[in-house]
Design an enzyme around this catalytic site. Structure first.
Site, PDB file in Angstrom:
ATOM      1  N   ASP A  98       0.848  -1.192   0.000  1.00 16.79           N
ATOM      2  CA  ASP A  98       0.000   0.000   0.000  1.00 16.79           C
ATOM      3  C   ASP A  98       0.886   1.245   0.000  1.00 16.79           C
ATOM      4  O   ASP A  98       2.105   1.150   0.105  1.00 16.79           O
ATOM      5  CB  ASP A  98      -0.963  -0.012   1.186  1.00 16.79           C
ATOM      6  CG  ASP A  98      -0.243   0.007   2.531  1.00 16.79           C
ATOM      7  OD1 ASP A  98       0.955   0.349   2.562  1.00 16.79           O
ATOM      8  OD2 ASP A  98      -0.877  -0.333   3.540  1.00 16.79           O
ATOM      9  N   SER A  99       0.271   2.387  -0.132  1.00 19.18           N
ATOM     10  CA  SER A  99       1.054   3.620  -0.239  1.00 19.18           C
ATOM     11  C   SER A  99       1.496   4.171   1.109  1.00 19.18           C
ATOM     12  O   SER A  99       2.434   4.960   1.189  1.00 19.18           O
ATOM     13  CB  SER A  99       0.235   4.690  -0.961  1.00 19.18           C
ATOM     14  OG  SER A  99      -0.830   5.149  -0.129  1.00 19.18           O
ATOM     15  N   GLY A 101      -0.763   5.882   2.779  1.00 19.17           N
ATOM     16  CA  GLY A 101      -1.724   6.967   2.982  1.00 19.17           C
ATOM     17  C   GLY A 101      -2.802   6.629   3.991  1.00 19.17           C
ATOM     18  O   GLY A 101      -3.196   7.490   4.797  1.00 19.17           O
ATOM     19  N   PHE A 102      -3.293   5.393   3.975  1.00 22.31           N
ATOM     20  CA  PHE A 102      -4.355   5.045   4.915  1.00 22.31           C
ATOM     21  C   PHE A 102      -3.832   4.995   6.351  1.00 22.31           C
ATOM     22  O   PHE A 102      -4.523   5.405   7.281  1.00 22.31           O
ATOM     23  CB  PHE A 102      -4.984   3.702   4.539  1.00 22.31           C
ATOM     24  CG  PHE A 102      -6.152   3.338   5.416  1.00 22.31           C
ATOM     25  CD1 PHE A 102      -7.381   3.947   5.230  1.00 22.31           C
ATOM     26  CD2 PHE A 102      -6.016   2.418   6.443  1.00 22.31           C
ATOM     27  CE1 PHE A 102      -8.455   3.637   6.049  1.00 22.31           C
ATOM     28  CE2 PHE A 102      -7.084   2.095   7.262  1.00 22.31           C
ATOM     29  CZ  PHE A 102      -8.313   2.707   7.065  1.00 22.31           C
ATOM     30  N   ASP A 156      -1.790   8.641  -1.653  1.00 16.34           N
ATOM     31  CA  ASP A 156      -3.076   9.340  -1.699  1.00 16.34           C
ATOM     32  C   ASP A 156      -3.373   9.947  -0.346  1.00 16.34           C
ATOM     33  O   ASP A 156      -2.797   9.547   0.666  1.00 16.34           O
ATOM     34  CB  ASP A 156      -4.208   8.382  -2.109  1.00 16.34           C
ATOM     35  CG  ASP A 156      -4.423   7.288  -1.072  1.00 16.34           C
ATOM     36  OD1 ASP A 156      -3.477   6.511  -0.814  1.00 16.34           O
ATOM     37  OD2 ASP A 156      -5.528   7.203  -0.496  1.00 16.34           O
ATOM     38  N   GLY A 233     -12.276   1.329   2.315  1.00 20.85           N
ATOM     39  CA  GLY A 233     -11.937   1.915   3.594  1.00 20.85           C
ATOM     40  C   GLY A 233     -12.911   2.980   4.036  1.00 20.85           C
ATOM     41  O   GLY A 233     -14.114   2.878   3.830  1.00 20.85           O
ATOM     42  N   ASP A 281      -8.535  -7.236   0.369  1.00 22.82           N
ATOM     43  CA  ASP A 281      -7.636  -7.477   1.502  1.00 22.82           C
ATOM     44  C   ASP A 281      -8.312  -7.015   2.771  1.00 22.82           C
ATOM     45  O   ASP A 281      -9.144  -6.095   2.750  1.00 22.82           O
ATOM     46  CB  ASP A 281      -6.314  -6.716   1.315  1.00 22.82           C
ATOM     47  CG  ASP A 281      -6.471  -5.232   1.608  1.00 22.82           C
ATOM     48  OD1 ASP A 281      -6.183  -4.811   2.756  1.00 22.82           O
ATOM     49  OD2 ASP A 281      -6.911  -4.488   0.712  1.00 22.82           O
ATOM     50  N   CYS A 330     -14.587 -28.198   5.206  1.00 23.11           N
ATOM     51  CA  CYS A 330     -13.331 -27.483   4.992  1.00 23.11           C
ATOM     52  C   CYS A 330     -12.168 -28.465   4.892  1.00 23.11           C
ATOM     53  O   CYS A 330     -12.136 -29.483   5.591  1.00 23.11           O
ATOM     54  CB  CYS A 330     -13.089 -26.497   6.132  1.00 23.11           C
ATOM     55  SG  CYS A 330     -11.543 -25.562   5.973  1.00 23.11           S
ATOM     56  N   HIS A 361      -7.528 -21.661   9.012  1.00 21.67           N
ATOM     57  CA  HIS A 361      -8.890 -22.043   8.630  1.00 21.67           C
ATOM     58  C   HIS A 361      -9.636 -20.864   8.013  1.00 21.67           C
ATOM     59  O   HIS A 361     -10.263 -21.004   6.959  1.00 21.67           O
ATOM     60  CB  HIS A 361      -9.668 -22.557   9.843  1.00 21.67           C
ATOM     61  CG  HIS A 361     -11.135 -22.667   9.565  1.00 21.67           C
ATOM     62  ND1 HIS A 361     -11.699 -23.752   8.933  1.00 21.67           N
ATOM     63  CD2 HIS A 361     -12.158 -21.792   9.786  1.00 21.67           C
ATOM     64  CE1 HIS A 361     -13.004 -23.552   8.782  1.00 21.67           C
ATOM     65  NE2 HIS A 361     -13.306 -22.374   9.295  1.00 21.67           N
TER      66      HIS A 361
END
Length: 379
Positions: A98-99, A101-102, A156, A233, A281, A330, A361
């Protein structure tokens, strides 16, 4: 005479209508990604509690690392000296960064003086005891290339949907200015690499809740030109995720890879996929797993009709004497080798293996979900 009971009719197959041209795969320099794909957050170059060599057992095909965190510790230069993030964590597949920024936005929102924004970029620190680190378009790209990411993000300026109009306008202006600078720096730094060895460059759409402002941001980013786009987000207002992500998807060219940033509940993932997003993600699967909250009973026939799963809380008394697997459907290591009672016991004694098995899991649940969506989308 008693009337014969009629068996309930089987549910009709789910009819999926994806946006025209929605991509079903994405080529990276480290292999092809089948879309949709769920990408676990390896924020600090580790998926917490899960050995890297066991991620493939859960069907994981790509990871996401945090530029802001890795620049601070151990440092991009350290990771570069050790062969890049892939070598550093022993991961051979595609990696997204990621950048930052978040993370800076989260620190700004805390109100503790941990971040500040100016025209040049973002300054941040994770503790008042630390010195500020500067995150500029240039340093953002340089750090991600040094880390060795296969999908790189432009810097950003993320804002809350409740921020005033003037701040939202500034967010768009800075995001666009920084995106153009990132594009220039990126192109210059990878110019001597063969095309097949270059990472992809993505940008993030901003604009808050104002549709016209967001459309202007999307149009300008398309004019600059990127390999894909992210959205998600905090710009999403509670309860309006479907409307918000669909709007952004409609603003971007058909066939463009779209990343639902931080979109993590199974329901939201399905809804966003139906809007045209292919990459997702979130920390939710592994965070919930460490608390003993597991996603079970994936019901492919219920996709698009309601919640296609159940929640198992291993701290509930009912699991103490469970002889069968937690999720019979599963194929993860936990469900194929251990009774539910054994895993519940591990949580009760706070053994770290419990969190590892539960995380594997939950990751497998997400990869099974995305595999099912791919089959539905290509049927």
């Amino acid at each position: 005479m008693a009337r014969a009971r009629t068996a309930p009719a089987a549910a009709a197959p789910v009819e999926v209508e994806l946006p025209e041209g929605a991509p079903t795969s994405l080529s990276t320099r480290r292999g092809e990604l089948t879309l949709p794909v769920f990408v676990p957050d390896a924020t600090r170059a580790v998926v917490r509690g899960v050995p890297t060599d066991r991620l493939a057992d859960s069907g994981v095909r790509a990871l996401l690392v945090s530029t802001a965190h890795l620049a601070l510790q151990p440092g991009a230069s350290v990771i570069g000296a050790l062969g890049g993030a892939h070598r550093f964590m022993g991961w051979p597949g595609p990696m997204i960064s990621d950048s930052g920024g978040f993370q800076a936005f989260s620190l700004l929102a805390s109100g503790n003086g941990l971040a500040e924004v100016n025209d040049a970029g973002l300054n941040y620190r994770f503790s008042p005891k630390q010195k500020f680190r500067q995150l500029t378009p240039r340093s953002c790209i340089e750090t991600q290339l040094r880390v060795g990411a296969d999908i790189v993000y432009c810097l950003d300026y993320c804002t809350s949907p409740s921020a005033p109009a003037a701040e939202q306008e500034r967010s768009v202006e800075l995001t666009l200015r920084w995106a153009a600078e990132c594009r220039e720096v990126f192109d210059r730094m990878v110019a001597d690499r063969p095309a097949e060895q270059r990472p992809l460059l993505f940008a993030v759409v901003q604009g808050g809740r104002d549709e016209q402002r967001r459309a202007r941001c999307a149009d300008a980013l398309v004019d600059i030109g990127f390999d894909g786009y992210g959205f998600g987000g905090y710009p999403i207002v509670d309860g309006k995720l479907v409307d918000e992500v669909r709007l952004v998807a409609e603003l971007l060219p058909a066939g463009t890879p779209l990343h639902g940033l931080g979109i993590g509940t199974p329901e939201n993932l399905v809804e966003s996929w139906q809007a045209g997003y292919g990459i997702f993600d979130c920390t939710l699967p592994t965070r919930n797993a460490r608390r003993g909250v597991l996603y079970t009973a994936l019901d492919v026939d219920a996709i698009g009709r309601g919640r296609p799963y159940k929640i198992a809380r291993l701290t509930d008394e009912r699991w103490v004497r469970e002889k069968g697997p937690i999720d019979p459907g599963c194929d993860c290591p936990m469900c194929t080798t251990l009774p539910g009672g054994a895993v519940a016991h591990m949580f009760r004694i706070e053994d770290t293996l419990a969190g590892t098995l539960a995380s594997m899991h939950n990751l497998r649940f997400y990869t099974r979900l995305t595999e099912a969506l791919h089959r539905l989308g290509t049927a």
